[in-house]
Scaffold this active site. Structure first.
Site: not given
Length: 289
Positions: A112, A173, A206
């Site tokens: 990310d 995602k 994450c």
């Protein structure tokens, strides 16, 4: 103990052997075919106790040895040739993880590193710089790279400075963890994967959730501290501390790259050396929280 080498091969239709299967506080008598080995014992444990067994844990099968009057680890090559008692033991003891890295058994996870995070993440410029080094190193050493992007429709794509050329997978995602079905399938296609090198944002969300899922699947996880950050330094530092206590290896980009080449005579050493010639930015790791 009667081992396979000491017994003639079981004849077809050799019948079954009574076995007591023990797990936790339970003990259930059952039977297995004469000559059954480790795999059949595991299948039997799953059929008897499947609803109680956490398949993400590591286990050892043990055999009760009369000569010692206690359980011992199941001997290599053991076959059931007579009535016996076995148990399935979850490994709860802390096992030291050495953290050895080799390119052939390593995959890089880039999490990310997206445009919309740029103004919010502490030391994001430094994190991008270190992420670039890691991905260049991965390309030089032939290490697969898996990349995710959290809700790219709203948060943008991976920042332009990060070169994703040659990445095995670039996947959008919404789940915080990178461990998606597509990622698991990609890992299954790579033979002998043992170690995941993980970096990106955010450390306490994450990165943390990905790392915990990966070690739950028996993989060794290396988090690159100088290539991961959060909006808050407090969240970042407490996450790194928590993860280190869980047995995850918290390390640095230079340590990772040099461990992967391992030898000055490695054909790619000079190129890796050029990547780390200037020390990686501190990215706030040495500042007081």
């Amino acid at each position: 103990l009667k081992m396979a080498a000491a017994e003639p091969a079981a004849a077809p239709g050799g019948g079954s052997v009574p076995v007591l299967f023990c797990f936790s506080v339970f003990a259930r008598p059952s039977s297995v075919p004469h000559g059954a080995g480790y795999e059949l014992l595991i299948q039997k444990f799953l059929s008897l106790y499947g609803d109680q067994i956490d398949m993400h844990r590591k286990f050892v099968v043990q055999l009760f040895a009369e000569e010692w009057s206690q359980y011992i680890d199941l001997p290599k090559g053991f076959l059931v040739n007579e009535r016996c008692k076995v148990r399935l033991v979850p490994l709860q003891i802390q096992i030291t993880t050495l953290g050895n890295l080799t390119p052939s058994s390593t995959v890089f996870f880039c999490c990310d590193m997206q445009e919309r995070f740029r103004p919010a993440i502490k030391y994001f410029g430094d994190i991008i710089s270190v992420g670039q080094r890691l991905l260049q190193g991965a390309r030089l050493l032939g290490i697969p790279v898996i990349v995710t992007e959290q809700y790219p429709k709203g948060l943008g794509s991976t920042v332009q400075e990060i070169d994703l050329t040659g990445a095995k997978l670039v996947l959008p995602k919404t789940k915080f963890s990178m461990v998606l079905p597509e990622v698991e399938a990609a890992l299954a296609e790579i033979p002998g994967v043992r170690s995941i090198v993980l970096f990106g944002v955010e450390t306490h969300v994450c990165i943390q959730q990905t790392a915990l899922e990966l070690i739950g699947r028996g993989l060794e996880v290396h988090i690159v501290a100088d290539a991961t950050s959060s909006r808050s330094m407090m969240d970042r530092m407490f996450a790194l501390e928590r993860l280190a206590r869980t047995g995850i290896l918290v390390t640095t980009s230079e340590a990772i790259l040099l461990q992967l080449v391992a030898d000055k005579e490695h054909p790619k050493f000079k190129e890796i050396q050029n990547l780390i010639k200037a020390s990686a930015p501190e990215s706030g790791l040495l500042s007081k929280v």
